[in-house]
Design a protein around this motif. Structure first.
Motif, mmCIF file in Angstrom:
data_model
loop_
_atom_site.group_PDB
_atom_site.id
_atom_site.type_symbol
_atom_site.label_atom_id
_atom_site.label_comp_id
_atom_site.label_asym_id
_atom_site.label_seq_id
_atom_site.Cartn_x
_atom_site.Cartn_y
_atom_site.Cartn_z
ATOM 1 N N VAL A 65 90.266 50.697 21.216
ATOM 2 C CA VAL A 65 90.877 50.596 19.889
ATOM 3 C C VAL A 65 89.790 50.478 18.822
ATOM 4 C CG1 VAL A 65 92.380 49.214 18.403
ATOM 5 C CG2 VAL A 65 93.017 49.604 20.786
ATOM 6 N N LEU A 66 88.744 49.722 19.115
ATOM 7 C CA LEU A 66 87.638 49.588 18.170
ATOM 8 C C LEU A 66 86.945 50.930 17.947
ATOM 9 C CD1 LEU A 66 86.002 46.216 19.333
ATOM 10 C CD2 LEU A 66 87.660 46.576 17.497
ATOM 11 N N VAL A 67 86.778 51.696 19.002
ATOM 12 C CA VAL A 67 86.143 53.010 18.884
ATOM 13 C C VAL A 67 87.027 53.962 18.088
ATOM 14 C CG1 VAL A 67 85.296 55.016 20.162
ATOM 15 C CG2 VAL A 67 84.795 52.704 20.997
ATOM 16 N N ALA A 76 81.702 48.573 22.573
ATOM 17 C CA ALA A 76 82.317 49.444 21.561
ATOM 18 C C ALA A 76 81.259 50.032 20.634
ATOM 19 C CB ALA A 76 83.357 48.665 20.757
ATOM 20 N N VAL A 77 80.308 49.201 20.221
ATOM 21 C CA VAL A 77 79.272 49.658 19.296
ATOM 22 C C VAL A 77 78.435 50.763 19.927
ATOM 23 C CG1 VAL A 77 77.127 48.971 18.128
ATOM 24 C CG2 VAL A 77 79.168 47.532 17.956
ATOM 25 N N ARG A 78 78.083 50.608 21.179
ATOM 26 C CA ARG A 78 77.289 51.636 21.857
ATOM 27 C C ARG A 78 78.022 52.973 21.877
ATOM 28 N NH1 ARG A 78 75.239 47.526 26.561
ATOM 29 N NH2 ARG A 78 73.306 46.843 25.526
ATOM 30 N N GLU A 79 79.324 52.914 22.121
ATOM 31 C CA GLU A 79 80.103 54.149 22.163
ATOM 32 C C GLU A 79 80.254 54.755 20.765
ATOM 33 O OE1 GLU A 79 84.359 55.546 24.101
ATOM 34 O OE2 GLU A 79 83.192 53.924 25.033
ATOM 35 N N ILE A 80 80.464 53.904 19.774
ATOM 36 C CA ILE A 80 80.585 54.393 18.389
ATOM 37 C C ILE A 80 79.289 55.061 17.953
ATOM 38 C CG2 ILE A 80 80.821 53.667 15.974
ATOM 39 C CD1 ILE A 80 82.669 51.380 17.081
ATOM 40 N N ALA A 139 73.228 37.118 18.656
ATOM 41 C CA ALA A 139 72.686 37.982 17.609
ATOM 42 C C ALA A 139 71.747 39.031 18.206
ATOM 43 C CB ALA A 139 71.951 37.143 16.566
ATOM 44 N N ALA A 140 70.914 38.607 19.159
ATOM 45 C CA ALA A 140 69.984 39.538 19.805
ATOM 46 C C ALA A 140 70.739 40.622 20.570
ATOM 47 C CB ALA A 140 69.044 38.774 20.733
ATOM 48 N N LYS A 141 71.814 40.254 21.244
ATOM 49 C CA LYS A 141 72.636 41.231 21.977
ATOM 50 C C LYS A 141 73.229 42.268 21.031
ATOM 51 C CE LYS A 141 74.478 38.867 26.076
ATOM 52 N NZ LYS A 141 75.752 38.410 26.700
ATOM 53 N N LEU A 142 73.742 41.808 19.918
ATOM 54 C CA LEU A 142 74.362 42.720 18.953
ATOM 55 C C LEU A 142 73.333 43.675 18.368
ATOM 56 C CD1 LEU A 142 76.639 40.073 17.206
ATOM 57 C CD2 LEU A 142 77.460 41.994 18.576
ATOM 58 N N LYS A 143 72.176 43.149 18.046
ATOM 59 C CA LYS A 143 71.103 43.990 17.507
ATOM 60 C C LYS A 143 70.700 45.055 18.518
ATOM 61 C CE LYS A 143 67.510 45.506 15.266
ATOM 62 N NZ LYS A 143 67.654 46.466 14.136
ATOM 63 N N GLU A 144 70.533 44.669 19.769
ATOM 64 C CA GLU A 144 70.098 45.596 20.814
ATOM 65 C C GLU A 144 71.124 46.706 21.033
ATOM 66 O OE1 GLU A 144 69.737 47.518 24.562
ATOM 67 O OE2 GLU A 144 71.339 46.058 24.149
ATOM 68 N N ALA A 145 72.411 46.368 20.838
ATOM 69 C CA ALA A 145 73.484 47.349 21.028
ATOM 70 C C ALA A 145 73.555 48.358 19.900
ATOM 71 C CB ALA A 145 74.824 46.631 21.165
#
Length: 347
Positions: A102-104, A138-142, A162-168
């Motif tokens: 759904v996010l994608v 979801a971010v990786r796919e987007i 925060a580090a995980k989100l940045k890396e993604a």
């Protein structure tokens, strides 16, 4: 009979002040306060000065952002403005975190609306690691499908999250200060102003672009609005959403009066004069506060949200596109800035 002589306060030369800002001047608090308290008859010249700054850094480009409410309600916080908080009786839809798919799909809709930034927003005090992992996937796919700029707004996050989100691939993280440090206690008691500042510091340390803004119309004084603008200057927020309270029935602030369109325009000018290089975004509540003067706000701001907000409706995206076109402005569909504007902050 002698005609009385009316004493008039000397007018500020707003365009000259704008030129001084472009040369690196930092406004004094007295100068900043004079923007909010300028006579209504000066609002056009005030905005002309704000436009001088805005056009220097951004031309006539307008950035579009679109929100997806990735988790609605179910929040233990007591923020007085929010329909999703534990103290709200507003009849809103409540649901746990949306699935990755759904996010994608939401990102595809944002791109169709010409939004350059897709904002994934979740209610709650802080996300669980599982919720962060779902956003990461979801971010990786987007990024793979749409190569859009992604902004996440997930609450109080840890440095590891925060580090995980940045890396993604999350480019920007939003965490609004919402109000001034002195007014914060009147808006919520379940977290502190410093909690918000600490989250923004974690965002910057992880290498994500900090997005932080305000909600005006929550009983703050003019001096406190000025304090907010300076606080965001000190935080060095790259993107500043300026929200105007949409007093939702069932929330503690449901009886607050609207600021009025002219005051909203002065506030947008204030944030531009104090934060000249930053993305200033006209955000929630613009439709009910600025009303028919929404287009004029873009002479100070260079960004808007399109589509609906978290639990309130926005206006039709087509109308926003037409508004931008009628101004002679242009939608900036490119997701990424080549070189962010820089101001000499030492002057």
């Amino acid at each position: 009979m002698q005609t009385p002589v009316l004493e008039t306060k000397p007018k500020t030369d707003w365009e000259t002040l704008a030129e001084e800002v472009l040369a690196g001047k930092k406004l004094t608090k007295e100068e900043a306060l004079s923007i909010l308290q300028a006579p209504d008859t000066e609002v056009l010249t005030l905005l002309q000065g704000a436009y001088r700054i805005r056009s220097y850094y951004y031309g006539n480009k307008v950035k579009l952002n679109m929100i997806i409410n990735a988790k609605s309600g179910l929040c233990p916080e007591d923020c007085g403005y929010c329909s999703q908080s534990i103290v709200s009786n507003a009849p809103i839809e409540k649901y746990p975190q949306l699935s990755k798919d759904v996010l994608v799909d939401g990102a595809a809709k944002a791109k169709e609306s010409k939004a350059g930034t897709y904002c994934i927003v979740m209610s709650g005090r802080r996300p669980t690691d599982k919720e962060v992992d779902n956003v990461v996937e979801a971010v990786r796919e987007i990024k793979d499908q749409h190569n859009m700029k992604i902004c996440a707004c997930l609450g109080l996050i840890t440095p590891n999250q925060a580090a995980k989100l940045k890396e993604a691939g999350v480019d920007r993280f939003n965490h609004n200060i919402n109000t001034s440090a002195s007014n914060h206690k009147n808006i919520t008691s379940t977290h502190t102003y410093d909690d918000r500042i600490n989250t923004l510091n974690a965002v910057k340390e992880a290498g994500m672009s900090p997005c932080s803004g305000v909600i005006l119309g929550m009983g703050e004084s003019d001096e406190e609005i000025v304090d907010m603008a300076y606080a965001l200057y000190e935080i060095d927020a790259d993107s500043i959403p300026v929200n105007f309270l949409n007093a939702i029935p069932g929330t503690p602030l449901e009886s607050m009066k609207k600021l009025g369109a002219i005051k909203c325009l002065k506030a947008l000018a204030l944030f531009r004069y104090i934060n000249p290089t930053k993305e200033i975004r006209i955000s929630g509540g613009r439709e009910v506060n600025l009303r028919h003067l929404q287009p004029i706000g873009l002479y100070a701001a260079n960004s808007i949200f399109v589509g609906d907000y978290l639990t309130t409706d926005g206006q039709r995206t087509q109308w926003d596109h037409e508004m931008i076109e009628d101004l002679g402005f242009e939608i900036e569909e490119c997701a990424f800035d080549s070189e962010p504007p820089v101001l000499n902050r030492d002057k």
